[in-house]
Design an enzyme around this catalytic site. Structure first.
Site, PDB file in Angstrom:
ATOM      1  N   ASP A 120      42.035  27.788  34.734  1.00  0.00           N
ATOM      2  CA  ASP A 120      41.742  29.211  34.909  1.00  0.00           C
ATOM      3  C   ASP A 120      40.276  29.434  35.287  1.00  0.00           C
ATOM      4  OD1 ASP A 120      42.481  32.104  34.451  1.00  0.00           O
ATOM      5  OD2 ASP A 120      40.859  31.902  32.989  1.00  0.00           O
ATOM      6  N   GLU A 146      41.895  27.674  39.721  1.00  0.00           N
ATOM      7  CA  GLU A 146      41.845  29.071  40.134  1.00  0.00           C
ATOM      8  C   GLU A 146      40.383  29.348  40.476  1.00  0.00           C
ATOM      9  OE1 GLU A 146      42.462  33.695  38.705  1.00  0.00           O
ATOM     10  OE2 GLU A 146      41.908  32.148  37.266  1.00  0.00           O
TER      11      GLU A 146
END
Length: 580
Positions: free
Chosen positions: A246, A283
């Site tokens: 993330d 990400e």
């Protein structure tokens, strides 16, 4: 089974272990590590009493939190599970599709075991990987997962660590790989006791979600090892095939050896030891090719990254929305650039950021499969004011057009749960913070976030309202009614073609030809003898058909007509055509 209960706590002047109701004075060792003189036999509920504290706090490396993130930890032996996936080897990112799901809302029960009952469905759908949104322990009953505070513990309301092992084992038995979404850039606001133990966080460097993790300050060697050991846990103890990292742009690291490079090197080492092609997906919204450049070329060496540019270009051309960060993507030219070059912002001016952004990919080094693309994902749905899917504003024909655009792209396509049958349920932002003040602050923060996108604050549901969570659960009965079955069948056909027609997943950007007409609103993608024809207009359009010999319409979302080197598509129609 016995546990040594070693813990890194350089901030502590005194440390006592509370295990199964008994206290034990711990001994300080080197570099801030504390050790219990006597191992505790069998399973134990335990915690640490730091200095003169009256209440024990959980283990930073806790594997189970049966009483929640403020309660005692419980030991877990990952080696006790009887795996049956000995013949499974991770295939790596070979062009297959990813299916992103959230355990709490994928099924009515919201558990790992319930999700496992749907693996037959996912295998029949034809995806290659199931990607689970974060499952590490968070405060409350339900949450997106990005408020986790104990990275080593699997959320108990999902079933805990053994249920996770069962899920992965069954997924592999169905021929499905598993990708786990992990969050190493910040911790949630409730239940985070790490800074009582040591300098895990850099309070001087804040992210949008709180203090940054201490990756390069004093004593950060141990913090980095905490992350690397967690990464190894997922691959070794839970047999996952890949990790989605993330918001890597929030990993503040000024060291010569970046934490992402260390993670990639460890993943490669584990691949060699455990077998298969284990991988990391970032990400990242900074459009920095270094993230996915091989380490031999001074890159970080991750296998892939999410591509926001593809989503924004697709979304704008499908919906006509141009507010906020969509403004720069309001053209088929933007979509064509993404399809041929990977990044749209590759040094170009970003009006949303008010500056130039990104740099180009090197087509001799990078390939399309290194970009994970989607027309819908948890962020791009859940971070809308009402959590509305494309289904809320588009008709069946446009949803079918979106499906072809995504699943017939050369990149690695991802589907968000329910997208494949046009789920009408929203997917909203939900929390269950027990602390009233925290819940209120979260709701108010959401309102401020949406102001910049021009969305009406009145549309924003209360994240703390349990109904917001319930509204976000898939309604599986929809599969059998209305146009839902037809859309589901289209997804199955597209995924089958992706597996059997190599041209659809041609990874070399240099072999991708895109043609478009901005005024007439059509676009085509050619790879070898295959053409993907897309009509973004609401009325019929004729497109050139530059293929040799007789052509075959392999797939069409609505009746099309081919003649004299051209194909006519109905409004919002799409087709895949093959020549010889």
């Amino acid at each position: 089974m016995s546990t040594a209960f070693d813990v890194w706590a350089p901030k502590a002047n005194n440390m006592r272990l509370l295990a199964n109701g008994f206290e034990q004075q711990m001994v300080r060792g080197e570099q801030g590590w504390w050790h219990a003189p006597e191992p505790v036999p069998g399973e134990a509920e335990y915690g640490y009493l730091i200095d003169d504290a009256a209440h024990a706090v959980p283990d930073p490396r806790s594997r189970r939190q049966p009483a929640g993130v403020h309660g005692l930890s419980r030991t877990f032996n990952p080696d006790a599970f009887s795996w049956t996936d000995q013949d499974w080897a991770s295939p790596g990112l070979t062009g297959g599709a990813i299916y992103e799901l959230h355990i709490g809302t994928f099924t009515p029960e919201g558990t790992l075991d319930a999700a496992a009952q749907r693996l037959d469905y996912l295998a029949e759908l034809g995806v290659q990987y199931v990607e689970l949104m974060p499952v590490n322990a968070f405060n409350g009953h339900h949450n997106w997962g990005y408020d986790g505070v104990l990275w080593y513990a699997v959320q108990e309301t999902y079933g805990g660590p053994e249920a996770y092992q069962r899920f992965v084992d069954q997924a592999h038995a169905h021929g499905l790989g598993v990708i786990q979404d992990v969050v190493y850039n910040h911790l949630g606001p409730s239940g985070n006791y790490l800074n009582l133990f040591g300098p895990y966080l850099n309070e001087a460097a804040a992210t949008g979600w709180g203090d940054a993790v201490n990756l390069d300050g004093p004593q950060s060697d141990h913090v980095r090892q905490y992350i690397l050991d967690n990464l190894e846990m997922w691959f070794r103890d839970y047999h996952v095939d890949g990790l989605r990292l993330d918001a890597v742009h929030a990993l503040r690291d000024e060291r010569a050896l970046h934490i992402l490079e260390e993670m990639a090197a460890l993943t490669d080492d584990l691949s060699a030891e455990l077998g298969g092609s284990l991988f990391l997906i970032a990400e990242s919204d900074i459009n920095n090719p270094r993230v996915i450049t091989p380490r031999s070329l001074n890159g970080y060496g991750l296998a892939a990254q999410w591509s926001d540019d593809f989503h924004h270009a697709a979304h704008t051309n499908l919906t006509g929305e141009t507010d906020g960060y969509y403004a720069d993507f309001d053209s088929l030219a933007a979509l064509a650039k993404v399809l041929q070059h990977g990044f749209f912002h590759d040094g170009s001016y970003s009006s949303f950021r008010g500056r130039s952004h990104g740099r180009p990919l090197d087509k001799s080094v990078h390939n399309a499969r290194q970009l994970v693309v989607a027309t819908q994902n948890h962020d791009q749905i859940g971070n809308r004011a009402a959590g509305d899917r494309l289904r809320a504003g588009l008709g069946y024909e446009q949803l079918a057009l979106a499906a072809v655009l995504n699943l017939a792209s050369s990149c690695t396509p991802m589907i968000f749960m329910g997208e494949e049958f046009g789920a009408s349920t929203p997917w909203q932002f939900f929390t269950s913070h027990p602390e009233e003040d925290l819940g209120k602050a979260t709701a108010e923060g959401r309102m401020l976030e949406f102001a910049r996108m021009g969305w009406d604050p009145a549309l924003v549901p209360d994240p703390q309202d349990p109904q917001t969570f319930e509204n976000s659960k898939l309604d599986w009965s929809e599969i059998a009614v209305g146009r839902h079955p037809f859309l589901l069948q289209l997804y199955r056909q597209l995924l089958h073609l992706r597996r059997t027609m190599p041209e659809l997943s041609e990874p070399d950007f240099r072999k991708i030809e895109v043609d478009f007409d901005e005024v007439s609103r059509w676009l085509s993608i050619r790879r070898g003898k295959v053409l993907v024809a897309l009509n973004f207009a609401d009325s019929p359009r004729e497109l050139p058909l530059p293929l040799e010999g007789p052509v075959t319409v392999v797939l069409e979302t609505a009746p099309s007509l081919t003649a004299d080197g051209a194909i006519e598509l109905p409004g919002y129609g799409a087709a895949i055509v093959s020549g010889v």
